[in-house]
Design an enzyme around this catalytic site. Structure first.
Site, PDB file in Angstrom:
ATOM      1  N   ASP A 208       0.385  -5.713   0.594  1.00 49.52           N
ATOM      2  CA  ASP A 208      -0.207  -4.413   0.859  1.00 49.52           C
ATOM      3  C   ASP A 208       0.579  -3.321   0.139  1.00 49.52           C
ATOM      4  OD1 ASP A 208      -2.111  -2.815   2.551  1.00 49.52           O
ATOM      5  OD2 ASP A 208      -0.248  -2.002   3.342  1.00 49.52           O
ATOM      6  N   GLU A 276      -1.747  -5.301  -4.030  1.00 45.51           N
ATOM      7  CA  GLU A 276      -2.713  -4.197  -4.018  1.00 45.51           C
ATOM      8  C   GLU A 276      -2.063  -2.979  -4.661  1.00 45.51           C
ATOM      9  OE1 GLU A 276      -4.967  -1.317  -0.736  1.00 45.51           O
ATOM     10  OE2 GLU A 276      -2.966  -2.124  -0.378  1.00 45.51           O
TER      11      GLU A 276
END
Length: 546
Positions: A208, A276
């Protein structure tokens, strides 16, 4: 040897893999509390295997106060009781592996929950062992925050703490303090988390906000971003976060050394990671930096194909041209939808025929692929009433931005059940009535359903080695038609897809070709040496020898 076997046996199994994202709160509830859980995932893994996916990515299931629904972690090495137990997770691993699926889990390393023991100790005073495990800073002389950095979730990225008489950094919610990656002890503690899950049997990670790990040591102000350069790819247009160029609050060069350490931990396990990259201006460039060289993460995805506006043929060409110019050996991972954006069928206003065309294109692009649960059904974005909202992001910016709940509603399995077969109790988010007609049971019975097209497109990708790992050449846009060739070890395939609702005529490729992909609606050259493509129609052809 076909690509499916290559992916299964090769240490580079991730290259060209199709990864299915599971949002665990909304996949399947096994215990009747209205919230999805790990045993629910176990129950539904055969559906994912039936699609032909190579791996699953499970969004966070760690212990958490759930202020950001698991992306605020209070214990990296345990399962939140709402999702089950570590034993339940072991069942996920075992069942997935039996079905031939790799398991990737979502690691949130840039920040923790303010309930994490590390932060509780850090905020107690300025001289405890973890005092500098988070980003703390003194106020300016007038008591205001140390700089102008903004939070993606609105307002200042700094929160005052009276115990230390300092501000701490939070790029997201106030309850999500940022870790201080400049401290080597923090890095080592996080790498121990990685080792914990690898030892438990996971095959990789989704990272993330991978470009948020480090902040500028000097805490310099971010410059203003000119209005003409602003876009709403990362944050909604109503958020002033878009008004800064975030050159100091993220995207720091020190991250490259940490990613090399991270990769070194993965290597003995043949594990892989996809990062990401959240950046509206430099997403592709950062992807290239983080995946090139073979010593950092294997894959990253930027937001270019998650953009708000329909992806035209010229957009696809522009993305790959930029990526090739920056780092030709970088390996992207492409997605149209995920748990943070409006579902692409709604975002781009796609008909079923258009959704099929975009799916075919996705399976032919160079890179790996992430699919988000329910996109194989063509689920539209759900309309959620304000009183049913759960997402703090949506509550903050309502009604101009309705948050992320519309793409997080429960998966629909049964058309004849008001909860879609997701739960026997009231689900944590409502199941839209219009989703029921698209439930798995309904689409299985409809030969023309999008679900079957996904299966065919994934199978086509796996049947062609060039689509899994091959090079990409000759990409160009002929009006609404994007075209290119893929090649791997002498096997060559031509791809053209009409990304419009009108017929299109373009020149056929030179050479001898055999039409393939009839199950995907593929057509071939006419007698006039041209390709006459119907609305949303592809042309897929294999090169013949000689």
């Amino acid at each position: 040897m076909k690509a499916k076997n290559i992916i299964a046996k090769d240490k580079d199994w991730w290259r060209g893999a199709v990864i299915y994202q599971i949002y665990p709160r909304s996949y399947q509830d096994s215990n009747g509390d209205g919230v999805g859980d790990l045993l629910g995932i176990v129950e539904r893994l055969p559906h994912i295997a039936s699609l032909g996916a190579d791996a699953i990515w499970i969004s966070p299931f760690f212990t958490s106060p759930m202020k950001d629904f698991g992306y605020d972690v209070s214990d990296y090495c345990d399962v939140d009781p709402i999702f089950g137990t570590l034993g339940d997770f072991d069942q996920v691993i075992a069942t997935a592996h039996t079905l031939g699926l790799k398991v990737m889990i979502d690691l949130v390393l840039s920040h923790t929950s303010d309930q994490h023991p590390w932060f509780r100790e850090s905020r107690a005073n300025r001289d405890n062992p973890k005092a500098d495990w988070f980003v703390w800073a003194d106020p300016k002389p007038d008591g205001t925050p140390p700089n102008n950095w903004l939070s993606i979730f609105g307002g200042s990225a700094w929160q005052w703490d009276g115990r230390r008489m300092q501000y701490y950094l939070h790029n997201f919610l106030v309850s999500q303090p940022d870790l201080n990656f400049h401290n080597p002890d923090v890095q080592e503690a996080l790498l121990d988390v990685v080792r914990f899950w690898l030892d438990r049997g996971v095959d990789g990670f989704r990272l993330d906000t991978i470009n948020f790990y480090f902040a500028d040591k000097k805490l310099r102000d971010n410059p203003a971003l000119p209005p003409e350069k602003r876009n709403d790819t990362i944050a909604p247009a109503v958020n002033p976060y878009n008004w800064q160029e975030h050159i100091h609050s993220k995207n720091q060069s020190e991250n490259l050394d940490f990613l090399k350490k991270f990769r070194a931990v993965l290597e003995p396990y043949n594990a892989a990671a996809v990062g990401e990259v959240g950046d509206a201006q430099r997403g592709l460039e950062i992807m290239a930096e983080y995946t090139s060289g073979g010593d950092k993460v294997q894959m990253c995805y930027a937001f270019e194909l998650l953009q708000p506006h329909p992806v035209a043929a010229s957009d696809v060409v522009e993305v790959f041209t930029r990526l090739k110019a920056t780092a030709p050996d970088a390996w992207p991972c492409w997605a149209y939808s995920n748990h943070d954006v409006v579902r692409h069928v709604t975002r781009w206003g796609l008909s079923r025929s258009a959704a099929k065309a975009y799916t075919t294109l996705l399976m032919c692009l160079r890179g790996s692929v992430c699919l988000y649960q329910g996109e194989e059904l063509g689920l539209p974005e759900a309309e959620i009433a304000f009183e049913d909202l759960q997402d703090p992001y949506g509550i903050e910016f309502w009604p101009e931005f309705k948050g992320r709940d519309g793409c997080r509603t429960p998966m629909v399995w049964m058309a004849d059940n008001q909860n879609g077969g997701f739960s026997s109790a009231k689900p944590w988010l409502p199941v839209p009535t219009e989703h029921l007609r698209l439930a798995v049971s309904a689409e299985e019975a409809d030969p023309g359903a999008l679900l079957h097209h996904y299966r065919k497109a994934i199978a086509f990708r796996h049947a062609q080695d060039a689509l899994a790992k091959g090079t990409m050449t000759g990409m160009r846009a002929d009006g609404p038609v994007v075209r290119f060739e893929r090649e791997f070890e002498g096997s060559r395939i031509f791809v053209a897809v009409n990304l419009s609702g009108e017929p299109a005529t373009v020149a056929a490729p030179e050479g001898r070709w055999k039409v393939t992909g009839a199950e995907l609606g593929s057509t071939g050259p006419a007698g006039d040496g041209k390709l006459h493509l119907g609305p949303w129609q592809p042309c897929l052809m294999l090169a013949l020898e000689g």
